[in-house]
Structure formats: structure tokens, C-alpha cells
Write a protein that holds these residues in place. Structure first.
Motif, PDB file in Angstrom:
ATOM      1  N   MET A   1     -78.477 -33.323  73.208  1.00 16.72           N
ATOM      2  CA  MET A   1     -79.458 -32.252  72.994  1.00 16.72           C
ATOM      3  C   MET A   1     -78.750 -30.912  72.996  1.00 16.72           C
ATOM      4  N   HIS A   2     -79.360 -29.984  72.311  1.00 15.73           N
ATOM      5  CA  HIS A   2     -78.689 -28.716  72.100  1.00 15.73           C
ATOM      6  C   HIS A   2     -79.284 -27.624  72.972  1.00 15.73           C
ATOM      7  N   GLU A   3     -78.576 -27.309  74.036  1.00 13.85           N
ATOM      8  CA  GLU A   3     -79.121 -26.397  75.034  1.00 13.85           C
ATOM      9  C   GLU A   3     -79.255 -24.964  74.520  1.00 13.85           C
ATOM     10  N   MET A   4     -78.332 -24.537  73.621  1.00 18.16           N
ATOM     11  CA  MET A   4     -78.439 -23.164  73.128  1.00 18.16           C
ATOM     12  C   MET A   4     -79.727 -22.982  72.322  1.00 18.16           C
ATOM     13  N   SER A   5     -80.066 -23.972  71.506  1.00 18.79           N
ATOM     14  CA  SER A   5     -81.321 -23.858  70.740  1.00 18.79           C
ATOM     15  C   SER A   5     -82.526 -23.891  71.664  1.00 18.79           C
ATOM     16  N   LEU A   6     -82.428 -24.684  72.717  1.00 16.12           N
ATOM     17  CA  LEU A   6     -83.548 -24.732  73.659  1.00 16.12           C
ATOM     18  C   LEU A   6     -83.711 -23.383  74.334  1.00 16.12           C
ATOM     19  N   ALA A   7     -82.581 -22.790  74.730  1.00 18.27           N
ATOM     20  CA  ALA A   7     -82.645 -21.481  75.384  1.00 18.27           C
ATOM     21  C   ALA A   7     -83.264 -20.456  74.430  1.00 18.27           C
ATOM     22  N   GLU A   8     -82.872 -20.515  73.159  1.00 17.04           N
ATOM     23  CA  GLU A   8     -83.450 -19.578  72.185  1.00 17.04           C
ATOM     24  C   GLU A   8     -84.930 -19.846  71.971  1.00 17.04           C
ATOM     25  N   GLY A   9     -85.297 -21.128  72.012  1.00 15.24           N
ATOM     26  CA  GLY A   9     -86.717 -21.482  71.898  1.00 15.24           C
ATOM     27  C   GLY A   9     -87.517 -20.921  73.068  1.00 15.24           C
ATOM     28  N   ILE A  10     -86.933 -20.986  74.253  1.00 13.84           N
ATOM     29  CA  ILE A  10     -87.601 -20.462  75.443  1.00 13.84           C
ATOM     30  C   ILE A  10     -87.773 -18.949  75.306  1.00 13.84           C
ATOM     31  N   LEU A  11     -86.700 -18.271  74.868  1.00 13.42           N
ATOM     32  CA  LEU A  11     -86.785 -16.822  74.696  1.00 13.42           C
ATOM     33  C   LEU A  11     -87.872 -16.459  73.678  1.00 13.42           C
ATOM     34  N   GLN A  12     -87.929 -17.224  72.589  1.00 16.65           N
ATOM     35  CA  GLN A  12     -88.930 -16.920  71.559  1.00 16.65           C
ATOM     36  C   GLN A  12     -90.341 -17.042  72.109  1.00 16.65           C
ATOM     37  N   ILE A  13     -90.557 -18.086  72.902  1.00 17.99           N
ATOM     38  CA  ILE A  13     -91.884 -18.283  73.492  1.00 17.99           C
ATOM     39  C   ILE A  13     -92.224 -17.125  74.422  1.00 17.99           C
ATOM     40  N   VAL A  14     -91.231 -16.710  75.217  1.00 15.96           N
ATOM     41  CA  VAL A  14     -91.450 -15.610  76.157  1.00 15.96           C
ATOM     42  C   VAL A  14     -91.721 -14.311  75.390  1.00 15.96           C
TER      43      VAL A  14
ATOM     44  N   GLY B 165     -73.419 -20.683  61.481  1.00 17.15           N
ATOM     45  CA  GLY B 165     -72.583 -19.977  62.454  1.00 17.15           C
ATOM     46  C   GLY B 165     -72.270 -20.888  63.621  1.00 17.15           C
ATOM     47  N   LYS B 166     -72.592 -20.430  64.834  1.00 14.12           N
ATOM     48  CA  LYS B 166     -72.317 -21.270  65.995  1.00 14.12           C
ATOM     49  C   LYS B 166     -73.317 -22.423  66.110  1.00 14.12           C
ATOM     50  N   GLY B 167     -74.453 -22.302  65.424  1.00 10.12           N
ATOM     51  CA  GLY B 167     -75.484 -23.341  65.537  1.00 10.12           C
ATOM     52  C   GLY B 167     -74.998 -24.652  64.945  1.00 10.12           C
ATOM     53  N   GLU B 193     -78.376 -31.828  53.395  1.00  7.54           N
ATOM     54  CA  GLU B 193     -77.216 -32.291  54.165  1.00  7.54           C
ATOM     55  C   GLU B 193     -77.152 -31.484  55.443  1.00  7.54           C
ATOM     56  N   ASN B 194     -77.411 -32.135  56.563  1.00 13.49           N
ATOM     57  CA  ASN B 194     -77.404 -31.436  57.842  1.00 13.49           C
ATOM     58  C   ASN B 194     -75.970 -31.162  58.295  1.00 13.49           C
ATOM     59  N   VAL B 195     -75.815 -30.338  59.293  1.00 13.51           N
ATOM     60  CA  VAL B 195     -74.505 -30.066  59.882  1.00 13.51           C
ATOM     61  C   VAL B 195     -73.979 -31.370  60.486  1.00 13.51           C
ATOM     62  N   GLY B 196     -72.690 -31.624  60.311  1.00 14.89           N
ATOM     63  CA  GLY B 196     -72.105 -32.861  60.828  1.00 14.89           C
ATOM     64  C   GLY B 196     -72.178 -32.910  62.346  1.00 14.89           C
ATOM     65  N   ASN B 197     -73.089 -33.717  62.859  1.00 12.11           N
ATOM     66  CA  ASN B 197     -73.362 -33.713  64.287  1.00 12.11           C
ATOM     67  C   ASN B 197     -74.398 -34.807  64.520  1.00 12.11           C
ATOM     68  N   LEU B 198     -74.099 -35.747  65.386  1.00 11.10           N
ATOM     69  CA  LEU B 198     -75.054 -36.837  65.618  1.00 11.10           C
ATOM     70  C   LEU B 198     -75.976 -36.560  66.796  1.00 11.10           C
ATOM     71  N   VAL B 199     -75.921 -35.360  67.344  1.00 16.36           N
ATOM     72  CA  VAL B 199     -76.722 -35.116  68.535  1.00 16.36           C
ATOM     73  C   VAL B 199     -78.011 -34.349  68.203  1.00 16.36           C
ATOM     74  N   CYS B 200     -77.959 -33.013  68.147  1.00 14.17           N
ATOM     75  CA  CYS B 200     -79.231 -32.290  68.110  1.00 14.17           C
ATOM     76  C   CYS B 200     -80.010 -32.348  66.805  1.00 14.17           C
ATOM     77  N   PRO B 201     -79.401 -32.638  65.630  1.00 14.25           N
ATOM     78  CA  PRO B 201     -80.275 -32.745  64.456  1.00 14.25           C
ATOM     79  C   PRO B 201     -81.378 -33.788  64.645  1.00 14.25           C
ATOM     80  N   ALA B 202     -81.192 -34.699  65.592  1.00  8.73           N
ATOM     81  CA  ALA B 202     -82.238 -35.695  65.862  1.00  8.73           C
ATOM     82  C   ALA B 202     -83.518 -35.028  66.362  1.00  8.73           C
ATOM     83  N   ALA B 203     -83.372 -33.919  67.065  1.00  4.16           N
ATOM     84  CA  ALA B 203     -84.533 -33.283  67.696  1.00  4.16           C
ATOM     85  C   ALA B 203     -85.207 -32.256  66.798  1.00  4.16           C
ATOM     86  N   PHE B 204     -84.562 -31.903  65.682  1.00  2.56           N
ATOM     87  CA  PHE B 204     -85.108 -30.846  64.839  1.00  2.56           C
ATOM     88  C   PHE B 204     -85.694 -31.410  63.550  1.00  2.56           C
ATOM     89  N   ASP B 205     -87.005 -31.525  63.565  1.00  2.00           N
ATOM     90  CA  ASP B 205     -87.752 -31.950  62.387  1.00  2.00           C
ATOM     91  C   ASP B 205     -87.653 -30.841  61.346  1.00  2.00           C
TER      92      ASP B 205
END
Ligand SMILES: Nc1nc2c(ncn2[C@@H]2O[C@H](COP(=O)(O)OP(=O)(O)O)[C@@H](O)[C@H]2O)c(=O)[nH]1
Ligand SMILES: [Mg+2]
Ligand SMILES: [Zn+2]
Ligand SMILES: [Zn+2]
Ligand SMILES: [Zn+2]
Ligand SMILES: [Zn+2]
Ligand SMILES: [Zn+2]
Lengths: 113, 319
Positions: A1-14, B165-167, B193-205
Motif C-alpha cells: 500500500m502506498h502511504e504517501m498517497s494515503l497521507a495526501e488523501g487524508i490532507l485532501q479530506i481535511v 514524479g515521485k508517485g 499502462e500503469n506505473v511499473g509497480n505491483l503494490v499500490c496500483p491495486a488500490a487505485f481504481d
């Protein structure tokens, strides 16, 4: 899971809430993170540090509620505790457990002034 | 503030997005106030780790009213109930994209894999074989460079590069902006074509019809067990680079067994993007999905036409 995106999601909600309700400062953010949500708590803390800086929630206390993992086992026909997704059922050893609780990632409420 | 369009997209760059001053938002998402945020230098400078977690392991505070320790303390403090999913905003954008796809008969697939599994090579090959039969366009996600979009455009198909970028994943909002740039015709196939990564793209519809996970035989058989969320989120697994099987110890049956342990409904196809082996099956899957999307749009159009005819008939009687 991607914690940076979650943190940004939290900030957006706030920030959305701040724009709607007109508060100037957030002193506490209460999160609910399920045990099966795959969130690295340490990493999320670090990301929130970075992301909340210079925002209405800079320096806010983060309250974390961890909800336990539960699942429904098709084999046993009952609700069982789950330590990790895709693991075998603790009762019958089968791989037919569907997570029913513990995957949530929510902002519950804020203390503001 | 985001330097691209000020809409809180962090470091994201979408090709062509910065060369216009006022860009229209006719794609399906809406921008709410408070959407922008500032994180200009947040990640580049260091500062002490200040966030304190107060964990309540297994401690549920359902119910109403101020929960014990969270009651407002200082006189001017008050509690604001939120109760929102952290990824809720992404899901709302994804719903917008999905609605857009349905209205326009677009069949959208989201290709996910580790870097180097062969996503771009497979796309180029697929477009070459499909381009006389279907309208195809591509959204390319990478952290940096537009190399992959350039590879796609060399086939003649339209492509937009999104640099995150960093995302390390595409989100539905970025895809919404890319759609705005692509201006796809109705009844198109859209490959993302998503960013090469098997982790968080799963959570982003992204609003896609299906996630397609690509695993190459130069990776381990046990990748589905190591990255289960992705294999669970996908509907189809393409086992790529099968031309290399004679030189490797890759156990195909074992790999498929692991993947189906995570996701019993997962479809599996074995392909080689370079030799073209197995491509017919994959292309048939794509065109079948596109046909369904086109038929669904057509049905909607026909329903609307029928309703208009009925209303006109009623007006004629009354008038
Ligand atoms: N032997 C072989 N190599 C492949 C195949 N598909 C891709 N490759 C190679 O794998 C490397 C990475 O491919 P690329 O499409 O850029 O992967 P991406 O990062 O997933 O987009 C390139 O050198 C490709 O030529 C295949 O089916 N067989
Ligand atoms: Mg690529
Ligand atoms: Zn069981
Ligand atoms: Zn922007
Ligand atoms: Zn936007
Ligand atoms: Zn825009
Ligand atoms: Zn990511």
C-alpha cells in the motif's frame, strides 16, 4: 500500500472539510485503519509529517484506531478472525476466507478550532 | 501548489497540459473548492519526525457523541465528524471515468506489472495487430520521460504520457485529465499502462473495466503470493515472454496454481509480445470486451431514441 498517497488523501479530506466548515486549525485527526488494510503505520506517520506541514493540520495529533481483521469462511460457514489476507482459515485450513472487517481506511473525525 | 493546473496533483505532469492557460474541464470529474493543496518542498527537506500516533488496538469507538478521550478539550475546540474513506476521492473520480467510458462505448483496461515485464512491448504489438480493426488509444504512466508514449505514437495510435514524479501509480484524477487531452472517439479501446509497480496500483481504481496483470517468466513463479493484492484485483493474467521458457526453469503450472490460490476466478493467457505467440487469444479478449462496450452504448442510444419517440408521440396527441 502506498502511504504517501494515503497521507495526501487524508490532507485532501481535511482541507475539503476546512473549506466547507471554515475552521482555521486542526488539533487532532482520528483515523480508522483496519489490520488487513496493508498500511505500514510507521511509514504513514512519516508521510503525514511531510504532507501536513504548512497545512491547517500541521502538528495535529493523529489518533489511530486499528480495527481487527475478520472474515467469513465459506468452508466453515462462519466468521473467523483473520491475521493476514489470503491466509488459510484458522479453523479448517481452507483458502476460502473472504475478508469482512479490517480493510477500512477512514478519516473518522477531527478536533478543530 | 501543483504547477500543472493547480488542482492538487502534486508533481504530476500530463503531456500538453501546461501549454494552455485556461483549460476546459469537459471530462467527467468536477473540481471542488479546497481541491488544491500545497506541498511544494514538503518531501525534499528534512525535519524531525513529529507525528504521534495514539493507537487503540482493536478498540472500537462506534456510536454517537464525543468518544471518551476525543472530546473537545480546550474551550474553542470542537469536533467535526468526517467518516470518509481515505481513497474516497479517487473512487469518485473513478466513477466519473467509468460513466464517461459507458456513455462513449469505450472499453478501458488497466495494465499493471513490475517494471520490465513487457507492458509497452505488448501494447505496441497489440496495436499493430489491431489498428485496422479498432480505434485504439493509450495512456502511459511512468515516473519520468515520455519514452513509452513515443513508442506507442510510432505505431500511429494516439497516446498521452502521464509522469507521476515521485508517485508510483496512476490515479483516477490523472486519467480523467489524460482523457480530456486524448478526446477519444466513441467505441474506442483505451489501454492504460500503469506505473511499473505491483503494490499500490491495486488500490487505485481508474474506472477501467478490468485490471490485467502481466507477469513475465523471467520473474519468480511466486510473485502472485508475494503481491497478492494485485493478483486479486486483476481479472486476467498475461504470462509474458514465453519464448524464453526453453532457457529458464520457470514452472508455468506452479505459477498459475499460486495465482488461482489468490484469485480462483483469474483468467490466464500465455503470450510472447516479441514472437507474437498467444496474441490471438489476447486480442480476441480485447475485441470481445470492446464489442460489449459498443453494444451497451448502442443500447443506451436506442433506449433514448425510443423514449424521445414516445414523448414526441404523446406531444403530438396532446397538441
Ligand atoms: N524475450 C522477450 N522479451 C520481451 C518480451 N516482452 C518484452 N520483452 C523485453 O522486455 C524488456 C522490457 O519491456 P517493456 O515493454 O519496456 O516493459 P514495461 O516496463 O513493462 O513496459 C524489453 O527489453 C523488451 O524487449 C517477450 O515476450 N519476450
Ligand atoms: Mg513501459
Ligand atoms: Zn474455515
Ligand atoms: Zn494539476
Ligand atoms: Zn483536476
Ligand atoms: Zn483539467
Ligand atoms: Zn503508489
Amino acid at each position: 500500500m502506498h502511504e504517501m498517497s494515503l497521507a495526501e488523501g487524508i490532507l485532501q479530506i481535511v482541507e475539503d472539510a476546512a473549506a466547507r466548515q471554515g475552521f482555521k486549525r486542526v488539533t487532532e485527526v482520528r483515523l480508522e485503519i483496519g489490520a488487513l488494510a496493508g498500511v505500514e503505520i510507521e511509514a504513514l506517520g512519516f508521510c503525514l509529517d511531510v504532507v501536513l506541514k504548512d497545512s491547517v493540520a500541521e502538528g495535529a495529533r493523529i489518533e489511530l484506531e486499528k480495527t481487527p481483521g475478520t472474515g467469513y469462511c465459506l468452508g466453515c460457514g462462519e466468521t473467523v478472525p483473520v491475521n493476514a489476507l489470503y491466509e488459510a482459515c484458522p479453523n479448517c485450513g481452507g483458502y476460502q476466507v473472504q475478508a469482512t472487517g479490517g480493510t477500512e481506511m477512514r478519516v473518522k473525525d477531527l478536533l478543530v478550532e | 501548489m501543483c504547477t500543472v493546473c493547480g488542482c492538487g496533483q502534486g508533481e504530476t505532469r500530463i503531456e500538453g497540459h501546461d501549454d494552455e492557460n485556461a483549460h476546459g474541464h469537459d471530462h467527467p470529474h468536477t473540481h471542488e473548492p479546497g481541491h488544491a493543496h500545497s506541498h511544494a518542498d514538503g518531501a525534499t527537506h528534512s525535519h524531525p519526525h513529529a507525528t504521534h500516533f495514539h493507537q487503540h488496538q482493536g478498540d472500537l469507538h462506534y456510536g454517537l457523541g464525543p468518544a471518551h478521550a476525543h472530546a473537545p478539550g480546550l474551550s474553542q475546540e470542537r469536533m467535526v465528524r468526517i467518516e470518509q474513506d481515505i481513497l474516497g476521492k479517487n473512487n469518485a473520480y473513478a466513477d466519473g471515468n467509468r460513466k464517461h467510458f459507458a456513455e462513449h462505448g469505450i472499453f478501458a483496461v488497466n495494465l499493471v506489472s513490475s517494471p520490465g515485464s513487457g507492458k509497452t512491448t505488448l501494447l505496441v504489438k497489440s496495436i499493430d495487430l489491431l489498428k485496422d480493426k479498432a480505434k485504439v488509444a493509450v495512456v502511459e504512466g511512468d515516473q519520468q520521460t515520455s519514452n513509452d508514449a513515443d513508442r506507442i505514437r510510432a505505431t500511429g495510435a494516439p497516446a498521452i504520457q502521464v509522469n507521476t514524479g515521485k508517485g508510483c501509480h496512476l490515479d483516477a484524477h490523472m486519467v480523467g485529465h489524460a482523457l480530456e487531452r486524448l478526446a477519444l472517439p466513441d467505441d474506442s479501446l483505451l489501454m492504460i499502462e500503469n506505473v511499473g509497480n505491483l503494490v499500490c496500483p491495486a488500490a487505485f481504481d481508474l474506472g477501467e473495466a478490468h485490471k490485467v496483470v502481466i507477469l513475465s517468466v523471467t520473474e519468480g513463479e511466486d510473485k502472485p503470493l508475494k503481491y497478492p493484492d494485485m493478483f486479486n484485483a486483476a481479472d486476467l493474467m498475461l504470462l509474458n515472454k514465453i519464448d524464453l521458457l526453453p532457457y529458464l526453469n520457470f514452472d508455468v503450472a506452479q505459477c498459475i496454481e499460486y495465482a488461482r490460490r489468490i484469485n480462483p476466478k483469474l483468467e490466464v493467457m500465455q503470450v510472447s509480445a516479441t514472437s507474437g505467440a498467444g496474441m490471438e487469444e489476447w486480442l480476441a479478449w480485447l475485441t470481445a470486451g470492446l464489442d460489449v462496450a459498443i453494444a451497451a452504448r448502442q443500447q443506451n442510444v436506442n433506449l433514448l431514441k425510443k423514449r424521445i419517440a414516445e414523448l414526441e408521440a404523446r406531444l403530438a396527441v396532446n397538441g
